[in-house]
Structures are given as structure tokens and as C-alpha cells.
Motif scaffolding. Structure first.
Motif, short mmCIF file in Angstrom:
data_model
loop_
_atom_site.label_atom_id
_atom_site.label_comp_id
_atom_site.label_asym_id
_atom_site.label_seq_id
_atom_site.Cartn_x
_atom_site.Cartn_y
_atom_site.Cartn_z
N ASN A 43 0.80 -1.22 0.00
CA ASN A 43 0.00 0.00 0.00
C ASN A 43 0.83 1.28 0.00
O ASN A 43 0.30 2.37 0.19
CB ASN A 43 -0.99 -0.01 1.17
CG ASN A 43 -2.10 -0.99 0.91
OD1 ASN A 43 -2.94 -0.78 0.06
ND2 ASN A 43 -2.09 -2.10 1.63
N GLY A 44 2.13 1.15 -0.21
CA GLY A 44 2.99 2.32 -0.39
C GLY A 44 3.43 3.05 0.86
O GLY A 44 3.85 4.19 0.80
N TYR A 45 3.36 2.38 2.01
CA TYR A 45 3.79 3.01 3.25
C TYR A 45 5.28 2.77 3.49
O TYR A 45 5.79 1.70 3.20
CB TYR A 45 3.03 2.44 4.46
CG TYR A 45 1.62 2.95 4.55
CD1 TYR A 45 1.33 4.09 5.28
CD2 TYR A 45 0.58 2.29 3.92
CE1 TYR A 45 0.04 4.57 5.37
CE2 TYR A 45 -0.72 2.76 4.00
CZ TYR A 45 -0.98 3.90 4.72
OH TYR A 45 -2.25 4.37 4.81
N LYS A 46 5.94 3.79 4.01
CA LYS A 46 7.29 3.62 4.51
C LYS A 46 7.13 3.37 6.00
O LYS A 46 6.42 4.11 6.68
CB LYS A 46 8.12 4.89 4.30
CG LYS A 46 8.34 5.22 2.85
CD LYS A 46 9.10 6.51 2.73
CE LYS A 46 9.15 6.96 1.30
NZ LYS A 46 9.70 8.30 1.18
N TRP A 47 7.75 2.34 6.50
CA TRP A 47 7.57 2.02 7.91
C TRP A 47 8.93 1.76 8.54
O TRP A 47 9.89 1.38 7.86
CB TRP A 47 6.65 0.82 8.12
CG TRP A 47 7.16 -0.45 7.53
CD1 TRP A 47 7.02 -0.89 6.25
CD2 TRP A 47 7.97 -1.43 8.19
NE1 TRP A 47 7.66 -2.08 6.08
CE2 TRP A 47 8.26 -2.43 7.25
CE3 TRP A 47 8.46 -1.55 9.49
CZ2 TRP A 47 9.02 -3.55 7.57
CZ3 TRP A 47 9.22 -2.65 9.79
CH2 TRP A 47 9.48 -3.64 8.84
N LYS A 48 9.00 2.01 9.82
CA LYS A 48 10.21 1.68 10.57
C LYS A 48 9.81 1.14 11.93
O LYS A 48 8.80 1.55 12.51
CB LYS A 48 11.14 2.87 10.70
CG LYS A 48 10.60 4.01 11.51
CD LYS A 48 11.59 5.14 11.60
CE LYS A 48 10.99 6.29 12.38
NZ LYS A 48 11.89 7.39 12.54
#
Length: 157
Positions: free
Chosen positions: A42-47
Motif C-alpha cells: 500500500n505504499g507506506y514507509k515504515w520503521k
């Protein structure tokens, strides 16, 4: 000229947070992997900001995980989510279609919070740059009126 309404800079998407809680037999590793796939797809950048495992004397493991996720929707809107995992689990062996598989037994709780943020800077020109031509110049009360119409009518949903 004052307008009677103002669109806030941060709009809660998940007001007051959202909690999913379950207990039973599940595969924590598979759940973790599927969540990563969903956010990536879904195009999220996550950390991952926290990953802690505490072994308890009764044989249970307490696992705590925190994720921060963001996604640029448009030049004007961005989405931010935080997710907090907490699980109390022990390892069990389960027979799945005649094959022994290691899984987890216990409880898990996922808490979500999310906001949509207006990028007001998208409407402010940066002098002397190529971006200046792409941005909308909103000065004075007419510019604020146009921005309010954009907020309330065009992107209200």
C-alpha cells in the motif's frame, strides 16, 4: 475577511485509536510478515522503533513491537500511522494437515492510531526554485478562501 471555519492541519483518521485483541493459537511470525507485506503493497514507509522480548518465569514470552508508518498521498496530504503490538505467547507444536508446525499460543493486542496531515507548505512558493512554478500561490484573504474551498469541497472526503 474571516471565514467561519478552519480545516485543522492534522485530522484524526482513527479517532481515539483502534484496538484488535485476540487469544488462541496463531503464527506470530506469519502475522508479522503479512503486516510488512500489506504496508509495502500500500505504499507506506515504515520503521520499527521498538522490538523487545522478555522471557517470563512461567514460560511465556512478552513481545512488544512499535511501528511508525507514513505515506505521501499527494503534495497536499500525508498519512501517518503508529502501531503497537503486545503479545504474551508460548510456543506450541500443532498438527496442520498431517505436518507438525511450530506456532504460538497466547494473546495478542494490536493498537493503531492514524492521522492525515495537510501539507500547508505545498501552497507556499519557494523563491528562486523550479518548484515555485508548480506550487499554488495563496496570498491574502482570497488565497485563504480558495484554500478553504479546496479543503471543504474538493478534498473533503
Amino acid at each position: 475577511m474571516k471565514l467561519g471555519f478552519v480545516v485543522p492541519e492534522k485530522i484524526p483518521l482513527i479517532p481515539g485509536g483502534y484496538k484488535i485483541k485476540s487469544s488462541g493459537v496463531f503464527d506470530l511470525e506469519e502475522l508479522y510478515t503479512e503486516m510488512i507485506r500489506w504496508f509495502d503493497f500500500n505504499g507506506y514507509k515504515w520503521k520499527e522503533t521498538k522490538y523487545r522480548v522478555v522471557e517470563m518465569p512461567n514460560g511465556l514470552s512478552q513481545i512488544e513491537i512499535k511501528w511508525e508508518c507514513d505515506k505521501a498521498g499527494t503534495d497536499y496530504l500525508s498519512y501517518y500511522f503508529s502501531m503497537h503490538w503486545q503479545a504474551f505467547i508460548s510456543e506450541v507444536e500443532v498438527n496442520v494437515d498431517g505436518i507438525k508446525k511450530k506456532m504460538n499460543k497466547g494473546s495478542i493486542e494490536l493498537r493503531f492510531e492514524g492521522i492525515m496531515k495537510r501539507n500547508v507548505g505545498a501552497f507556499s512558493p519557494i523563491e528562486g526554485s523550479d518548484e515555485e512554478k508548480k506550487r499554488m500561490l495563496l496570498k491574502g484573504s482570497f488565497g485563504k478562501f480558495i484554500m478553504t474551498i479546496y479543503d471543504r469541497v474538493i478534498v473533503k472526503d
